[in-house]
Design a protein around this motif. Structure first.
Motif, PDB file in Angstrom:
ATOM      1  N   GLY A  72      -1.274   4.473   0.264  1.00  0.00           N
ATOM      2  CA  GLY A  72      -2.788   4.194   0.729  1.00  0.00           C
ATOM      3  C   GLY A  72      -3.510   4.163  -0.439  1.00  0.00           C
ATOM      4  O   GLY A  72      -3.378   3.705  -1.480  1.00  0.00           O
ATOM      5  N   ALA A  73      -4.749   4.708   0.048  1.00  0.00           N
ATOM      6  CA  ALA A  73      -6.028   4.595  -1.152  1.00  0.00           C
ATOM      7  C   ALA A  73      -5.871   5.456  -2.180  1.00  0.00           C
ATOM      8  O   ALA A  73      -5.386   6.653  -1.928  1.00  0.00           O
TER       9      ALA A  73
ATOM     10  N   SER B  33       0.947  -1.248  -0.121  1.00  0.00           N
ATOM     11  CA  SER B  33      -0.078   0.021   0.016  1.00  0.00           C
ATOM     12  C   SER B  33       0.785   1.217  -0.020  1.00  0.00           C
ATOM     13  O   SER B  33       0.784   1.775   0.991  1.00  0.00           O
TER      14      SER B  33
ATOM     15  N   PRO C  43      -6.603   0.544  -0.389  1.00  0.00           N
ATOM     16  CA  PRO C  43      -5.365  -0.216  -0.664  1.00  0.00           C
ATOM     17  C   PRO C  43      -5.383  -1.680  -0.901  1.00  0.00           C
ATOM     18  O   PRO C  43      -4.577  -2.424  -1.800  1.00  0.00           O
ATOM     19  N   SER C  44      -6.358  -2.341  -0.439  1.00  0.00           N
ATOM     20  CA  SER C  44      -6.676  -3.979  -0.605  1.00  0.00           C
ATOM     21  C   SER C  44      -6.727  -4.360  -2.067  1.00  0.00           C
ATOM     22  O   SER C  44      -6.689  -5.348  -2.480  1.00  0.00           O
TER      23      SER C  44
ATOM     24  N   LEU D  29      -5.588  -2.694  -4.620  1.00  0.00           N
ATOM     25  CA  LEU D  29      -4.495  -2.226  -5.400  1.00  0.00           C
ATOM     26  C   LEU D  29      -3.293  -3.515  -5.410  1.00  0.00           C
ATOM     27  O   LEU D  29      -2.868  -4.052  -4.440  1.00  0.00           O
TER      28      LEU D  29
ATOM     29  N   ARG E 183       0.249   5.476 -10.090  1.00  0.00           N
ATOM     30  CA  ARG E 183      -1.101   6.039  -9.015  1.00  0.00           C
ATOM     31  C   ARG E 183      -1.510   7.226  -9.879  1.00  0.00           C
ATOM     32  O   ARG E 183      -2.743   7.176  -9.911  1.00  0.00           O
TER      33      ARG E 183
END
Length: 173
Positions: free
Chosen positions: A34-35, A31, A46-47, A49, A122
């Protein structure tokens, strides 16, 4: 010889520290940062990605063969709870060439450092998702030459209006 020279003791590259085994570069739920915030209402957790790293071609000097600076960001859209089915369909229609099933694949290899490539991936993911989710502006009507029948109808309507107005005049004496 005190140390045996086999592939188990030296790794797969000959003992230079970098491995070439693709299983060592498996998809990891890292992560970084993060998000992903796409819009106010849509955030990719993040889960959802997954990151993959590999060697990049291009500039880098001696380190180009040893560092894994190429980044693949996999965004699993099924795990994004804030997306509706309509939004998923719109993303799939706009980005189908970048998708494998319901996973968006973004590759970044333009920088020499892995960290900068991660950030580029990102940023690219957020930009692509925003563009895919925005509704396109309605296209303006293109001016066309009127057809012969349209011209004929317009002239007949003008004649009828002219006759109606001429009947409203005082009669000539």
């Amino acid at each position: 010889m005190p140390f045996p020279l086999d592939s188990a003791s030296m790794g797969t590259t000959g003992g230079h520290g970098a491995t070439q085994d693709p299983r060592d570069h498996a998809t990891a739920p890292t992560s970084v940062g993060g998000a992903l915030v796409v819009t106010r209402s849509i955030t990719v957790p993040p889960s959802a990605l997954r990151w993959r790293f590999s060697r990049s071609s291009g500039p880098g000097g001696q380190g180009v063969n040893t560092t894994d600076s190429r980044v693949e960001l996999l965004v699993r859209l099924d795990e994004v709870d804030s997306l509706t089915e309509q939004q998923l369909a719109r993303i799939h229609a706009a980005l189908s060439h970048r998708m494998i099933e319901r996973t968006l694949v973004i590759v970044a290899a333009e920088h020499r450092s892995q960290l900068r490539n991660r950030q580029a991936a990102r940023d690219r993911a957020v930009d692509l998702l925003r563009r895919a989710l925005t509704t396109p502006a309605p296209q303006k009507r293109k001016a066309r030459k009127p057809s012969r029948a349209a011209k004929q109808r317009r002239l007949e309507a003008k004649k009828r209006r002219g006759q109606t107005k001429s009947l409203r005049r005082r009669p000539d004496l």
